[in-house]
Design a protein around this motif. Structure first.
Motif, PDB file in Angstrom:
ATOM      1  N   ASP A  89       0.834  -1.174   0.108  1.00  0.00           N
ATOM      2  CA  ASP A  89       0.122   0.022  -0.023  1.00  0.00           C
ATOM      3  C   ASP A  89       0.873   1.446  -0.166  1.00  0.00           C
ATOM      4  OD1 ASP A  89      -2.597   0.968  -0.017  1.00  0.00           O
ATOM      5  OD2 ASP A  89      -2.275   2.020   1.975  1.00  0.00           O
ATOM      6  N   ASN A  93       0.817   1.394  -4.154  1.00  0.00           N
ATOM      7  CA  ASN A  93      -0.451   2.111  -4.150  1.00  0.00           C
ATOM      8  C   ASN A  93      -0.439   3.787  -4.150  1.00  0.00           C
ATOM      9  OD1 ASN A  93      -1.425  -0.332  -4.724  1.00  0.00           O
ATOM     10  ND2 ASN A  93      -2.252  -0.584  -2.612  1.00  0.00           N
ATOM     11  N   TRP A 148      -1.333  -8.882  -5.637  1.00  0.00           N
ATOM     12  CA  TRP A 148      -1.679  -7.336  -5.828  1.00  0.00           C
ATOM     13  C   TRP A 148      -2.081  -7.503  -7.368  1.00  0.00           C
ATOM     14  CZ3 TRP A 148       0.055  -4.074  -9.461  1.00  0.00           C
ATOM     15  CH2 TRP A 148      -0.302  -2.560  -9.317  1.00  0.00           C
ATOM     16  N   TYR A 156      -7.092  -1.388  -8.493  1.00  0.00           N
ATOM     17  CA  TYR A 156      -6.188  -2.524  -8.204  1.00  0.00           C
ATOM     18  C   TYR A 156      -7.074  -3.600  -7.193  1.00  0.00           C
ATOM     19  CZ  TYR A 156      -5.403  -0.398  -3.455  1.00  0.00           C
ATOM     20  OH  TYR A 156      -5.399  -0.126  -2.248  1.00  0.00           O
ATOM     21  N   ILE A 158      -6.131  -6.242  -4.058  1.00  0.00           N
ATOM     22  CA  ILE A 158      -5.086  -7.071  -2.990  1.00  0.00           C
ATOM     23  C   ILE A 158      -5.888  -8.038  -2.264  1.00  0.00           C
ATOM     24  CG2 ILE A 158      -5.432  -5.181  -1.178  1.00  0.00           C
ATOM     25  CD1 ILE A 158      -2.243  -5.681  -1.113  1.00  0.00           C
TER      26      ILE A 158
END
Ligand code: ADP
Ligand code: MG
Length: 685
Positions: A89, A93, A148, A156, A158
């Motif tokens: 993350d 991300n 992911w 996305y 996960i």
């Protein structure tokens, strides 16, 4: 953990289409980016191991690159630190950036700049993939493996995954436009280009061997890189042969290099590398081999302009520095303070090394000078700092093949080659064959002549004239030997004004026919031992034309014809013989003409002096008419005289023979003119 969905934290609507659109040219760097991430993760794990934060077994660390032609996937597997869901993350991300569109617009041609600016290394995979999966498990105890997935829009997913081993697996589903990358040769090419010297082993499949006429896979990894390249090792541990072998690895098609330098600094910036002085071909343009730039052993580029001074781009080898901001645009590089320091450092090191060889092994230095010269002259011409150093060890070579430093050469020629105004005259030749007779004549006078036949020598000569005090460079054929270096004493010319005038007509009428060449007859009082006729070319004009030919911005001079002096040695017996022949063959007729001209000119002189005292309207009409009549008659007589002399010249073989001999010693007698000369010579014998 529940399967989650989310938005990748970018402020612009959709970064991936933009990346794809703008980064079209450099698509292939995706592999470099992913593998260097895998290397980073592996190195981090080793570091954690050494500080005790990781207590397990490191085990096999080789990074595996796999591909599947049917599924169109490329997979990169490492056994590095891996990532937890939180880390994904944070690092994947949350792509933080601002003003993205503006920046992309500005640097759309420069993928490196974009990737570096946004830390988009990982996202470069979307240049070639329609879907990317990360399956990863952190090295930390009890970590949960996660997967992911993203399709290259801002979405996305996960979720939890099953993975036994620590580390990361990146699976690229290559899109149709880029399917050429899913190919063993292509992947191999990219790995060889970007990953050849990475510090962790990288394997592309298994090694193969031939058995029973078939190629079979062995159990052994096909490792494509050298993890411990020469520049990362200690110079003390290496032999000359090691450096030579490394050079051949880098540039298999090149001649042996002349010298190498091992660079190694860690303060105030980090830089290692090995530079080689290659044998540079005369034509600098076709320089194909280049210095390769690495950042922590990752290949970045071989265009180092802006990082090293231009003349150093002629060198070969590698430079590795994490301190060069690699992922920025060229214009930024040039103004970067670190880059300036690095560039100065390299320049200094190169000068140090050359000076060291010059001091400790002058013989080798001289042997290699002819190959080094182009490089050093280029440096002196373009880089002030290098020039300061290099003037101490830069050499000049004379026509006998002896080498001197500038100081040594000055001492050699000081006594003999100082002119009457105290200028030191450096004589030089650009072509030993063509200018042979001039070189010989100069040496007979005790002068020394330099060879200046290199690529940059025209510029270099100009440069030296500005640098060396009270010095001038004169090409050995730019004047007759007596006048190359102006001394006080001068011989006296034995010819009368009339004789000079007539000889001018005689020789001018037989001057060679050459397009774009132009001859002027002049006289010199030389000794009887010097040549009777010589051809010289004015130094200034010739240099301007040469500069114009090299693109020095003097195109005006380039258009002009070559201008030569046809120099007659007025004191030579053969010239005296021609004056005598003029007398015996046309002397009678000439005497009449000469005396007529003398009396006409006398009368004209009288009239002109008396007219000078009058206003124009006071001059009697009769006298005006007489004057114009006299002028006409003088012209008639002169043209008669000229016709006589030209007839004489055309039948007098000695005249053409002397001119041809002069042309011959300048290497200017060619083709039909040459064969005429040969025939005439036989007749004369
Ligand atoms: P950078 O490498 O410049 O940090 P990237 O976009 O290439 O930028 O990678 C972002 C981050 O993602 C890395 O800093 C690292 O924390 C993480 N990462 C990427 N690939 C891996 C990997 N193979 N193993 C572990 N972490 C990784
Ligand atoms: Mg990266």
């Amino acid at each position: 953990m529940q399967k989650q969905k989310g938005h990748i934290g970018v402020t612009t609507e959709n970064i991936f289409p933009i990346i794809k659109k703008y980064l079209y040219s450099d698509h292939e760097i995706f592999l470099r980016e992913l593998i260097s991430n895998a290397v980073d993760a592996t190195q981090k794990l080793k570091t954690f191991g050494s500080v005790g934060e990781f207590k397990g077994e490191l085990g096999e660390l080789t990074i595996q690159v796999r591909f599947d032609e049917k599924k169109k996937t490329i997979t990169i597997v490492d056994r590095g630190v891996g990532m937890t869901a939180e880390e994904i993350d944070k690092y994947i991300n949350q792509v933080a950036f601002s003003g993205a569109n503006e920046f992309l617009e500005k640097y759309k041609k420069d993928a490196n700049a974009i990737i570096g600016h946004f830390g988009l290394g990982f996202y470069s995979s979307f240049m070639v993939a329609e879907k990317v999966e990360i399956i990863t498990k952190s090295f930390r105890e009890g970590a949960q493996a996660v997967k992911w997935t993203s399709n290259g829009d801002t979405e996305y997913t996960i979720e939890e995954a099953k993975k036994d081993d620590r580390g990361t697996e990146i699976i690229l589903h290559i899109d149709d436009e880029n399917k050429q990358f899913v190919d063993k040769n292509e992947i191999n090419r990219l790995l060889k280009k970007y990953c050849r010297f990475l510090p962790v082993p990288i394997a592309l499949g298994k090694k193969t061997e031939w058995a029973d006429g078939k190629e079979k896979e062995t159990g052994e990894d096909n490792v494509i890189n050298e993890t411990n390249p020469l520049w990362t090792r200690k110079p003390a541990d290496m032999s000359d042969e090691d450096y030579a072998t490394f050079y051949r690895d880098l540039y298999p098609m090149s001649d042996e290099p002349l010298f190498h330098i091992h660079l190694n600094v860690d303060y105030p910036f980090n830089l290692t590398g090995i530079l080689y002085f290659p044998k540079i071909k005369r034509n600098v343009e076709v320089q194909k081999n280049k210095i390769q730039l690495y950042s922590n052993q990752v290949y970045v580029t071989d265009s180092v302009e802006g990082i090293v001074p231009e003349f150093l781009t002629l060198l070969h080898g590698v430079i590795d520095s994490p301190d060069i901001p690699l992922n920025v645009s060229r214009s930024y590089l040039q103004s970067d303070g670190n880059v300036k320091k690095i560039s100065n450092y390299i320049t200094k090191k190169v000068a140090d090394r050359l000076e060291e060889i010059f001091k400790n092994d002058r013989k080798t230095f001289e042997e290699k000078w002819d190959d080094l010269k182009l490089f050093i002259e280029y440096g002196i011409l373009t880089e002030e700092k290098f020039a300061e150093r290099a003037m101490k060890f830069s050499l000049v070579k004379n026509c006998d093949g002896k080498y001197f430093t500038f100081d040594e050469y000055r001492d050699l020629i000081k006594t003999n080659q100082t002119d009457k105004d105290g200028n030191l005259i450096y004589l030089y030749s650009t072509d030993k064959e063509a200018q042979f007779s001039f070189i010989e004549a100069a040496s007979n006078k005790g002068y020394d002549v330099l060879m200046m036949d290199g690529y940059f020598d025209t510029h270099f000569v100009n440069h030296l004239e500005q640098k060396l005090e009270k010095s001038r460079f004169v090409r050995v054929d730019s004047d007759i030997p007596e006048k190359l270096i102006a001394k006080e004493e001068q011989n006296e010319l034995k010819l009368t004004a009339d004789q000079r005038d007539e000889l001018t007509t005689v020789f001018q009428s037989q001057r060679p026919e050459m397009s774009k060449a132009h001859f002027i007859v002049t006289f010199e009082a030389l000794s009887e031992n010097d040549s009777p006729v010589m051809i010289t070319q004015q130094e200034f004009m010739r240099r301007m034309k040469e500069m114009s030919a090299m693109g020095g911005g003097m195109s005006f001079y380039g258009e002009l014809p070559d201008s030569y002096n046809l120099v007659l040695n007025g004191n030579h017996p053969l010239i005296a013989r021609i004056t005598e022949r003029v007398e015996t063959s046309v002397g009678e007729k000439l005497t009449g003409i000469r005396s007529r001209i003398t009396s006409l000119e006398g009368r004209r002189g009288e009239l002109e002096t008396s007219h000078k005292k009058m206003k124009d309207e006071e001059v009697p009409q009769a006298e005006k008419e007489e004057l114009s009549d006299i002028n006409k008659k003088i012209d008639e007589q002169k043209s008669k005289k000229s016709t006589l002399l030209k007839e004489f010249a055309a039948n007098e073989k000695l005249v053409s023979q002397l001119i041809d001999l002069a042309l011959l010693s300048n290497n200017m007698l060619k083709g039909e003119a040459l064969s005429k000369f040969v025939k005439r010579s036989i007749e004369l014998i």
